[in-house]
Design a protein around this motif. Structure first.
Motif, PDB file in Angstrom:
ATOM      1  N   ILE A  57      -6.599   5.799   2.278  1.00 54.79           N
ATOM      2  CA  ILE A  57      -5.906   4.652   2.195  1.00 54.79           C
ATOM      3  C   ILE A  57      -5.890   3.610   3.318  1.00 54.79           C
ATOM      4  O   ILE A  57      -5.757   2.612   3.493  1.00 54.79           O
ATOM      5  CB  ILE A  57      -4.401   5.128   2.357  1.00 54.79           C
ATOM      6  CG1 ILE A  57      -4.051   6.003   3.634  1.00 54.79           C
ATOM      7  CG2 ILE A  57      -3.838   5.685   0.919  1.00 54.79           C
ATOM      8  CD1 ILE A  57      -3.642   5.243   4.733  1.00 54.79           C
ATOM      9  N   TRP A  58      -6.965   4.371   4.297  1.00 52.99           N
ATOM     10  CA  TRP A  58      -7.698   3.252   5.305  1.00 52.99           C
ATOM     11  C   TRP A  58      -8.895   4.099   5.798  1.00 52.99           C
ATOM     12  O   TRP A  58      -9.005   5.130   5.730  1.00 52.99           O
ATOM     13  CB  TRP A  58      -6.598   3.415   6.576  1.00 52.99           C
ATOM     14  CG  TRP A  58      -6.789   2.446   7.707  1.00 52.99           C
ATOM     15  CD1 TRP A  58      -6.510   1.035   7.920  1.00 52.99           C
ATOM     16  CD2 TRP A  58      -7.676   2.910   8.861  1.00 52.99           C
ATOM     17  NE1 TRP A  58      -6.975   0.966   9.168  1.00 52.99           N
ATOM     18  CE2 TRP A  58      -7.726   1.747   9.757  1.00 52.99           C
ATOM     19  CE3 TRP A  58      -8.053   4.143   9.268  1.00 52.99           C
ATOM     20  CZ2 TRP A  58      -8.175   1.895  10.979  1.00 52.99           C
ATOM     21  CZ3 TRP A  58      -8.881   4.365  10.548  1.00 52.99           C
ATOM     22  CH2 TRP A  58      -8.814   3.132  11.487  1.00 52.99           C
ATOM     23  N   CYS A 114       3.398   0.818   5.270  1.00 53.16           N
ATOM     24  CA  CYS A 114       3.272   0.544   3.835  1.00 53.16           C
ATOM     25  C   CYS A 114       4.869   0.523   3.262  1.00 53.16           C
ATOM     26  O   CYS A 114       5.569   1.496   3.492  1.00 53.16           O
ATOM     27  CB  CYS A 114       2.676   1.750   2.804  1.00 53.16           C
ATOM     28  SG  CYS A 114       2.755   1.624   1.092  1.00 53.16           S
ATOM     29  N   LEU A 120       0.319   6.046  -1.891  1.00 55.67           N
ATOM     30  CA  LEU A 120      -0.885   6.499  -2.272  1.00 55.67           C
ATOM     31  C   LEU A 120      -1.783   5.058  -2.870  1.00 55.67           C
ATOM     32  O   LEU A 120      -2.791   4.944  -2.857  1.00 55.67           O
ATOM     33  CB  LEU A 120      -1.201   7.639  -3.373  1.00 55.67           C
ATOM     34  CG  LEU A 120      -1.223   8.936  -2.766  1.00 55.67           C
ATOM     35  CD1 LEU A 120       0.158   9.263  -2.260  1.00 55.67           C
ATOM     36  CD2 LEU A 120      -1.686  10.213  -3.643  1.00 55.67           C
ATOM     37  N   THR A 121      -0.766   4.308  -3.745  1.00 54.36           N
ATOM     38  CA  THR A 121      -1.485   3.087  -4.412  1.00 54.36           C
ATOM     39  C   THR A 121      -0.847   1.990  -3.547  1.00 54.36           C
ATOM     40  O   THR A 121      -1.440   0.728  -4.002  1.00 54.36           O
ATOM     41  CB  THR A 121      -0.984   3.033  -5.761  1.00 54.36           C
ATOM     42  OG1 THR A 121       0.413   3.010  -5.818  1.00 54.36           O
ATOM     43  CG2 THR A 121      -1.459   4.194  -6.406  1.00 54.36           C
ATOM     44  N   THR A 123       0.040  -1.017  -0.337  1.00 57.38           N
ATOM     45  CA  THR A 123      -0.680  -1.497   0.736  1.00 57.38           C
ATOM     46  C   THR A 123      -0.172  -1.202   2.065  1.00 57.38           C
ATOM     47  O   THR A 123       0.789  -1.200   2.166  1.00 57.38           O
ATOM     48  CB  THR A 123      -0.657  -3.063   0.232  1.00 57.38           C
ATOM     49  OG1 THR A 123      -0.979  -3.616  -0.982  1.00 57.38           O
ATOM     50  CG2 THR A 123      -1.231  -3.964   1.688  1.00 57.38           C
ATOM     51  N   TRP A 124      -1.304  -0.829   2.848  1.00 57.02           N
ATOM     52  CA  TRP A 124      -1.060  -0.330   4.364  1.00 57.02           C
ATOM     53  C   TRP A 124      -1.565  -1.462   5.170  1.00 57.02           C
ATOM     54  O   TRP A 124      -2.490  -1.775   5.093  1.00 57.02           O
ATOM     55  CB  TRP A 124      -2.034   0.853   4.552  1.00 57.02           C
ATOM     56  CG  TRP A 124      -1.182   2.374   3.967  1.00 57.02           C
ATOM     57  CD1 TRP A 124      -1.524   2.769   2.601  1.00 57.02           C
ATOM     58  CD2 TRP A 124      -0.521   3.016   4.376  1.00 57.02           C
ATOM     59  NE1 TRP A 124      -0.724   3.775   2.268  1.00 57.02           N
ATOM     60  CE2 TRP A 124       0.031   3.952   3.403  1.00 57.02           C
ATOM     61  CE3 TRP A 124       0.452   2.957   5.416  1.00 57.02           C
ATOM     62  CZ2 TRP A 124       1.127   4.948   3.584  1.00 57.02           C
ATOM     63  CZ3 TRP A 124       1.326   4.010   5.965  1.00 57.02           C
ATOM     64  CH2 TRP A 124       1.778   5.022   4.803  1.00 57.02           C
TER      65      TRP A 124
END
Length: 338
Positions: A57-58, A114, A120-121, A123-124
């Motif tokens: 995720i990052w 987020c 998991l899907t 935007t962070w």
């Protein structure tokens, strides 16, 4: 009593494990062995986290203060948003005056947010560095909400205090900003806390039966690594060091009889039927080759944590593994596949 925890380790080759149970799902993160990203996985059962898809995720920055050694991410749910606290350090260009080139770690604490339903899907967004009050080696932030107030607990170095890191607490204005000054809760001082390194790190908080338990880990990352605990009354002022009682002895340590070594950097979660689960990393052997920082075989383990009649944890000892764990980086890929 049947639970969703029957196999151990729950995830292979993931140190500093953090498990959050939310809406019937377990969310898992931990230090990725290359220290270059933050990953998440999700499963309905603790037993299924190993086989769950892992999502990045990052990823670290190419340069600057978040460009190397991404350590110990923790996922938390605060209000209607997800937050990940993690430590990151600047890269170096090999020159003597480059940040981090003095062979000391230069980590600081950072936050991701987020606001989507699915972390998991979704935007962070980077919320930046947490201003802890002074600039020095800082890492292993954890957070908890108690009686409507959010707190941050983390490890940081104070050059006026002997050692590499102490534990601090502060109340938060929002999930990325402190509202109060940092208060030191403990420092490494007992013999078991100062083996190889003088360290107090990896805090985690459990609130139960009118008590607040703050666990932490100490010493070097080999077989000497062990867990301690601070305890406070849930009605006490948690920003007052006098509210906390520190155990002089480790509460969870290596057990050669079951072949588990260096258990620590724990988190807490719970089973579907409400039993408390102690999550921690550990190794299965004592002889490490090369720099232990880059030795990937700290396995994420978990076990039920019982309590006595007074509401105190019965820490016990690590349980034997029921799932084969690698003893060499060549046995298992860093993506967790054989």
């Amino acid at each position: 009593m049947a639970t969703d925890l029957n196999v151990n380790p729950i995830v292979l080759q993931r140190a500093d494990p953090c498990v959050l149970r939310h809406d019937g799902q377990y969310y898992f993160t931990g230090s990725y062995p290359l220290y270059d990203r933050i990953v998440l996985r999700r499963a309905a059962r603790l037993d299924d986290l190993q086989s769950a898809d892992e999502v990045t995720i990052w990823t670290k920055h190419e340069s600057g203060p978040q460009s190397q050694l991404i350590w110990a991410p923790e996922i938390h749910r605060v209000g209607d948003a997800w937050y990940i606290y993690y430590a990151a350090a600047p890269n170096t260009d090999g020159t003597a005056d480059a940040p981090g080139a003095d062979e000391t770690f230069n980590h600081r604490v950072f936050v991701l947010e987020c606001t989507d339903d699915d972390p998991l899907t979704g935007t962070w967004v980077e919320k930046g560095q947490v201003n802890t009050g002074w600039e020095s080696f800082a890492l292993d932030a954890t957070s908890f909400v108690h009686r409507g107030e959010q707190y941050l607990v983390w490890a940081q170095q104070d050059v006026a205090v002997k050692g590499h890191s102490n534990l601090y607490i502060a109340r938060m204005e929002n999930p990325w900003t402190l509202a109060t000054d940092a208060v030191m809760l403990c420092k490494p001082e007992y013999d078991w806390e100062i083996v190889t390194f003088w360290v107090a790190e990896g805090p985690s908080v459990l609130i139960r039966d009118g008590k607040v338990f703050l666990t932490y880990s100490a010493s070097g990352t080999g077989i000497e690594y062990a867990m301690g605990v601070l305890t406070a009354d849930a009605d006490a002022d948690l920003l007052d060091p006098a509210s906390w009682t520190k155990s002089p002895d480790p509460v969870f340590a290596s057990d050669p009889e079951v072949g588990i070594y260096g258990p620590g950097h724990n988190s807490f979660t719970e089973t579907a039927d409400g039993q408390t689960v102690l999550v921690y990393h550990a190794r299965t052997y004592t002889e490490l080759v090369g720099d232990p920082l880059w030795e990937p075989n700290r396995q994420a383990c978990a076990q039920i944590l019982p309590f006595d009649a007074d509401g105190n944890p019965v820490w016990g000892t690590p349980i034997p593994l029921t799932r084969p764990a690698p003893t060499s980086v060549d046995v298992l890929g860093l993506d967790g596949s054989f």
